[in-house]
Motif scaffolding. Structure first.
Motif, PDB file in Angstrom:
ATOM      1  N   GLN A   1       0.847  -1.066  -0.066  1.00 41.90           N
ATOM      2  CA  GLN A   1       0.003   0.084  -0.110  1.00 41.90           C
ATOM      3  C   GLN A   1       0.905   1.333  -0.004  1.00 41.90           C
ATOM      4  N   LEU A   2       1.806   1.188   0.797  1.00 40.97           N
ATOM      5  CA  LEU A   2       2.848   2.348   0.955  1.00 40.97           C
ATOM      6  C   LEU A   2       3.759   2.354  -0.325  1.00 40.97           C
ATOM      7  N   ASP A   3       4.189   1.500  -1.003  1.00 40.87           N
ATOM      8  CA  ASP A   3       4.722   1.481  -2.428  1.00 40.87           C
ATOM      9  C   ASP A   3       3.792   2.211  -3.301  1.00 40.87           C
ATOM     10  N   ALA A   4       2.531   2.020  -3.450  1.00 41.19           N
ATOM     11  CA  ALA A   4       1.669   2.303  -4.450  1.00 41.19           C
ATOM     12  C   ALA A   4       1.366   3.841  -4.196  1.00 41.19           C
ATOM     13  N   TRP A   5       1.134   3.959  -3.074  1.00 40.58           N
ATOM     14  CA  TRP A   5       1.082   5.339  -2.629  1.00 40.58           C
ATOM     15  C   TRP A   5       2.101   6.502  -2.778  1.00 40.58           C
ATOM     16  N   LEU A   6       3.255   5.988  -2.728  1.00 35.01           N
ATOM     17  CA  LEU A   6       4.461   6.644  -2.992  1.00 35.01           C
ATOM     18  C   LEU A   6       4.587   7.043  -4.281  1.00 35.01           C
ATOM     19  N   ILE A   7       4.617   5.922  -5.190  1.00 37.60           N
ATOM     20  CA  ILE A   7       4.599   6.149  -6.559  1.00 37.60           C
ATOM     21  C   ILE A   7       3.676   7.007  -7.375  1.00 37.60           C
ATOM     22  N   ARG A   8       2.442   6.760  -6.944  1.00 37.97           N
ATOM     23  CA  ARG A   8       1.160   7.888  -7.146  1.00 37.97           C
ATOM     24  C   ARG A   8       1.642   9.200  -6.844  1.00 37.97           C
ATOM     25  N   TYR A   9       2.040   9.526  -5.636  1.00 32.08           N
ATOM     26  CA  TYR A   9       2.203  10.767  -5.008  1.00 32.08           C
ATOM     27  C   TYR A   9       3.402  11.626  -5.753  1.00 32.08           C
ATOM     28  N   CYS A  10       4.409  10.768  -5.902  1.00 34.90           N
ATOM     29  CA  CYS A  10       5.678  11.181  -6.823  1.00 34.90           C
ATOM     30  C   CYS A  10       5.399  11.605  -8.155  1.00 34.90           C
ATOM     31  N   LEU A  11       4.724  10.727  -9.009  1.00 34.01           N
ATOM     32  CA  LEU A  11       4.426  10.925 -10.252  1.00 34.01           C
ATOM     33  C   LEU A  11       3.412  12.148 -10.533  1.00 34.01           C
ATOM     34  N   GLN A  12       2.447  12.149  -9.491  1.00 35.53           N
ATOM     35  CA  GLN A  12       1.561  13.447  -9.441  1.00 35.53           C
ATOM     36  C   GLN A  12       2.245  14.783  -9.216  1.00 35.53           C
ATOM     37  N   GLY A  13       3.140  14.648  -8.327  1.00 38.68           N
ATOM     38  CA  GLY A  13       3.763  15.984  -7.817  1.00 38.68           C
ATOM     39  C   GLY A  13       5.211  16.278  -8.708  1.00 38.68           C
ATOM     40  N   GLU A  14       5.436  15.219  -9.332  1.00 34.34           N
ATOM     41  CA  GLU A  14       6.891  15.452 -10.233  1.00 34.34           C
ATOM     42  C   GLU A  14       7.865  15.444  -9.244  1.00 34.34           C
ATOM     43  N   VAL A  15       7.954  14.701  -8.049  1.00 37.41           N
ATOM     44  CA  VAL A  15       9.136  14.716  -6.945  1.00 37.41           C
ATOM     45  C   VAL A  15       9.547  13.284  -6.859  1.00 37.41           C
TER      46      VAL A  15
ATOM     47  N   ALA B   1      13.128  12.148   5.621  1.00 37.60           N
ATOM     48  CA  ALA B   1      12.603  11.849   4.290  1.00 37.60           C
ATOM     49  C   ALA B   1      13.009  10.465   3.649  1.00 37.60           C
ATOM     50  N   ILE B   2      12.142   9.887   2.632  1.00 31.23           N
ATOM     51  CA  ILE B   2      12.533   9.042   1.928  1.00 31.23           C
ATOM     52  C   ILE B   2      12.310   9.472   0.522  1.00 31.23           C
ATOM     53  N   ALA B   3      13.182   8.751  -0.460  1.00 33.79           N
ATOM     54  CA  ALA B   3      13.264   8.928  -1.700  1.00 33.79           C
ATOM     55  C   ALA B   3      13.039   7.713  -2.494  1.00 33.79           C
ATOM     56  N   VAL B   4      12.120   7.684  -3.566  1.00 32.82           N
ATOM     57  CA  VAL B   4      11.807   6.591  -4.246  1.00 32.82           C
ATOM     58  C   VAL B   4      12.699   6.339  -5.304  1.00 32.82           C
ATOM     59  N   ASN B   5      12.936   5.014  -5.561  1.00 30.65           N
ATOM     60  CA  ASN B   5      13.753   4.639  -6.545  1.00 30.65           C
ATOM     61  C   ASN B   5      13.529   5.432  -8.063  1.00 30.65           C
ATOM     62  N   PRO B   6      14.384   5.918  -8.477  1.00 28.49           N
ATOM     63  CA  PRO B   6      13.788   6.541  -9.902  1.00 28.49           C
ATOM     64  C   PRO B   6      13.463   5.518 -11.001  1.00 28.49           C
ATOM     65  N   ALA B   7      13.862   4.543 -10.893  1.00 25.67           N
ATOM     66  CA  ALA B   7      13.463   3.453 -12.038  1.00 25.67           C
ATOM     67  C   ALA B   7      12.025   3.355 -11.807  1.00 25.67           C
ATOM     68  N   LEU B   8      11.433   3.524 -10.616  1.00 24.65           N
ATOM     69  CA  LEU B   8       9.867   3.212 -10.292  1.00 24.65           C
ATOM     70  C   LEU B   8       9.180   4.496 -10.997  1.00 24.65           C
ATOM     71  N   LEU B   9       9.793   5.423 -11.197  1.00 27.12           N
ATOM     72  CA  LEU B   9       9.067   6.750 -11.549  1.00 27.12           C
ATOM     73  C   LEU B   9       9.080   7.145 -13.110  1.00 27.12           C
ATOM     74  N   THR B  10       9.176   6.297 -13.819  1.00 27.21           N
ATOM     75  CA  THR B  10       9.290   6.446 -15.215  1.00 27.21           C
ATOM     76  C   THR B  10       7.900   6.490 -15.783  1.00 27.21           C
ATOM     77  N   LYS B  11       7.184   7.207 -16.334  1.00 28.91           N
ATOM     78  CA  LYS B  11       5.710   7.162 -16.805  1.00 28.91           C
ATOM     79  C   LYS B  11       5.755   6.300 -17.959  1.00 28.91           C
TER      80      LYS B  11
END
Length: 76
Positions: free
Chosen positions: A6-20, A62-72
């Motif tokens: 659940q956390l993983d899905a939320w983090l990816i969605r949050y980061c993609l939407q906010g471009e962070v 803070a935590i940083a999401v692996n950039p490989a997971l943030l490619t649209k």
């Protein structure tokens, strides 16, 4: 593992939407999945994602999401 997923899905969605690519723990506790807003549930889920190399700690707050997971993906 359910909390980590659940956390993983939320983090990816949050980061993609906010471009962070980083999220402060305070932000996560205020806006993250309801069940994970307290430290007792949050930190074990964070630990699982760190072990899986999906996120990493950035300092203490803070935590940083692996950039490989943030490619649209195109077409999605």
């Amino acid at each position: 593992l359910v909390d980590a997923a659940q956390l993983d899905a939320w983090l990816i969605r949050y980061c993609l939407q906010g471009e962070v690519d980083q999220v402060k723990i305070q932000k996560l506790q205020q806006h993250g999945p309801g069940k994970l807003r307290n430290k007792t549930a949050l930190f074990p889920a964070v630990g699982e994602l760190v072990k899986l190399h999906r996120i990493r700690w950035v300092g203490k707050n803070a935590i940083a999401v692996n950039p490989a997971l943030l490619t649209k993906k195109e077409g999605l």
